[in-house]
Design a protein around this motif. Structure first.
Motif, short mmCIF file in Angstrom:
data_model
loop_
_atom_site.label_atom_id
_atom_site.label_comp_id
_atom_site.label_asym_id
_atom_site.label_seq_id
_atom_site.Cartn_x
_atom_site.Cartn_y
_atom_site.Cartn_z
N UNK A 259 11.28 -1.46 -0.93
CA UNK A 259 11.22 -0.84 -2.32
C UNK A 259 10.65 0.64 -2.10
N UNK A 260 9.67 0.62 -1.40
CA UNK A 260 8.97 2.01 -1.40
C UNK A 260 9.76 3.13 -0.63
N UNK A 261 10.59 2.66 0.49
CA UNK A 261 11.35 3.25 1.44
C UNK A 261 10.61 4.56 1.82
N UNK A 262 9.37 4.57 2.21
CA UNK A 262 8.60 5.78 2.85
C UNK A 262 9.25 6.61 3.72
N UNK A 263 9.03 7.94 3.83
CA UNK A 263 9.65 8.79 4.86
C UNK A 263 8.54 9.68 5.26
N UNK A 264 8.37 9.87 6.56
CA UNK A 264 7.39 10.90 7.31
C UNK A 264 7.13 12.15 6.42
N UNK A 265 6.04 12.34 6.14
CA UNK A 265 5.40 13.68 5.37
C UNK A 265 5.16 13.27 3.94
N UNK A 266 5.62 12.23 3.77
CA UNK A 266 5.77 11.85 2.16
C UNK A 266 4.24 11.43 1.54
N UNK A 267 3.92 11.59 0.52
CA UNK A 267 2.54 10.87 0.08
C UNK A 267 2.83 9.47 -0.73
N UNK A 268 2.01 8.55 -0.05
CA UNK A 268 2.09 7.19 -0.71
C UNK A 268 0.73 7.09 -1.19
N UNK A 269 0.46 6.63 -2.52
CA UNK A 269 -0.42 6.35 -3.36
C UNK A 269 -0.63 4.77 -3.49
N UNK A 270 -1.72 4.07 -3.26
CA UNK A 270 -1.81 2.80 -3.40
C UNK A 270 -3.10 2.48 -4.37
N UNK A 271 -2.93 1.52 -5.35
CA UNK A 271 -3.92 1.06 -6.21
C UNK A 271 -4.35 -0.13 -5.74
N UNK A 272 -5.55 -0.41 -5.90
CA UNK A 272 -6.44 -1.58 -5.41
C UNK A 272 -6.33 -1.45 -3.64
N UNK B 187 -8.42 -1.04 -1.34
CA UNK B 187 -9.25 -1.79 -0.48
C UNK B 187 -8.99 -3.11 -0.48
N UNK B 188 -7.95 -3.66 -1.21
CA UNK B 188 -7.78 -5.23 -1.33
C UNK B 188 -7.06 -5.50 0.04
N UNK B 189 -6.52 -6.93 -0.10
CA UNK B 189 -6.07 -7.25 0.96
C UNK B 189 -4.51 -6.97 1.09
N UNK B 190 -3.90 -6.71 -0.02
CA UNK B 190 -2.43 -6.21 0.14
C UNK B 190 -2.35 -4.58 0.22
N UNK B 191 -3.29 -3.91 -0.51
CA UNK B 191 -3.34 -2.41 -0.72
C UNK B 191 -3.72 -1.80 0.56
N UNK B 192 -4.70 -2.43 1.13
CA UNK B 192 -5.17 -2.09 2.63
C UNK B 192 -4.12 -2.04 3.84
N UNK B 193 -3.53 -3.00 3.71
CA UNK B 193 -2.10 -3.01 4.66
C UNK B 193 -1.22 -1.89 4.32
N UNK B 194 -0.71 -1.87 3.01
CA UNK B 194 0.13 -0.80 2.48
C UNK B 194 -0.19 0.41 3.10
#
Length: 340
Positions: free
Chosen positions: A145-158, A160-167
């Motif tokens: 869904x996110x389709x990240x590409x090198x050099x882009x900025x990814x913001x993650x809420x929560x 420090x949590x079990x999912x967000x920390x892996x993202x």
């Protein structure tokens, strides 16, 4: 294994909550342990999972699955050992994880088992966290869904949590700038110092908008949203053209009755030709092994870090969901049964 005289402790839903379930909404009852019939498997649960999604499973509000019935064993993922089997797919001694419920023993025809745990060199508890629902969610939500590409900025809420920390860690592995949003200085430090985020901001800060803008000088390309509400309202004005917003949770909204009102996002999405998409991990069950195969080597090599918060005894289960929504947990929350 003879089940005669064995007792199964089960956490059952006593009354339906409005919003976040509390310990008072559950009871612990005992029941005999049945012998498996042809095609059935008896699993001795060793670890029970505690997940934010459980709030939706017990509420009567519209959700992606039917609510747990009053008097029914609380739905949950669990991991354990097959102690009696009349199903050739799961011989005695097999380690398994699946939707086995908050109970000591689970009897199933195999449909409730999600997978046989083959990573026996790693702790079984990880099959409920970084190599389980949490890791699989992070892997597919970010990559598909996110389709990240090198050099882009990814913001993650929560973050420090079990999912967000892996993202955040997966985003970094793919050459992205990872910015976390978490509650309090301890958790923002955890994001940076342990999970390797490039920056993290405290959503309790009155200067959240300014801090987030400073942490994202090139704007936001991917937003992994676990909260909705005020935090997301702060992120969305920063999105770039063709940004991808992945809705994975709405933890900041205590109740959807009445439906809360808030800022409109449509203009931001239109002006930036951005995409907002909901994510349900159940849509990727057929690809579960793909995610585990990608994540397990990273765990073994120390390139994918995780935290677990383990509570002991089934008596800890009833009140364990509410704490997640108060930000009290520091890592994946699990219940370890007495003889685990």
């Amino acid at each position: 294994m003879q089940t005669r005289n064995l007792v199964n402790r089960q956490v059952v839903l006593k009354e339906r909550p409005l919003g976040i379930p509390q310990a008072s909404h559950f009871d612990i009852r005992t029941a005999p342990v049945p012998e498996p019939k042809e095609g059935e498997v008896l699993v001795r649960n060793l670890y029970l999972s505690v997940d934010p999604a459980m709030r939706g499973w017990v509420n009567a509000a519209a959700n992606y699955s039917d609510p747990v019935a009053i008097g029914e064993v609380m739905r949950s993922f669990a991991a354990g050992r097959v102690v009696a089997s009349r199903n050739p797919r799961y011989p005695e001694g097999s380690l398994v994880m699946g939707m086995l419920g908050w109970q000591d023993y689970a009897l199933t025809d195999g449909q409730a088992i999600r997978r046989r745990v083959l990573e026996t060199d790693l702790p079984l508890s990880l099959s409920l966290g970084v190599l389980g629902l949490n890791g699989v969610t992070a892997y597919f939500a970010l990559n598909v869904c996110g389709e990240p590409q090198a050099g882009q900025t990814v913001v993650v809420s929560t973050a420090a949590g079990a999912v967000g920390s892996v993202v955040g860690q997966l985003a970094r592995h793919q050459g992205c700038r990872a910015v976390g949003i978490a509650g309090g200085q301890a958790k923002t430090r955890l994001c940076v110092e342990e999970f390797g985020f490039d920056a993290a901001v405290d959503y309790h800060s009155p200067e959240l908008a300014q801090a987030l803008a400073a942490a994202c000088p090139a704007g936001v390309d991917v937003y992994f949203d676990n909260t909705a509400g005020r935090i997301s309202d702060t992120v969305i004005p920063l999105i770039n053209r063709h940004a991808r917003i992945v809705i994975c949770g709405t933890a900041s909204v205590a109740s959807w009755d009445p439906w809360p009102a808030g800022p409109r996002v449509e203009r931001h999405l239109l002006n930036k030709a951005a995409r907002m998409q909901g994510f349900l991990v159940w849509d990727y069950e057929h690809r579960y092994e793909e995610a585990v195969a990608a994540l397990a080597p990273l765990v073994r090599e120390g390139k994918l870090r995780f935290r677990e918060e383990i509570l002991d005894g089934i008596e800890a289960a009833p009140g364990s969901i509410a704490d997640l929504y108060q930000g009290k947990n520091m890592g994946k929350r699990l219940i370890r049964l007495e003889d685990a």
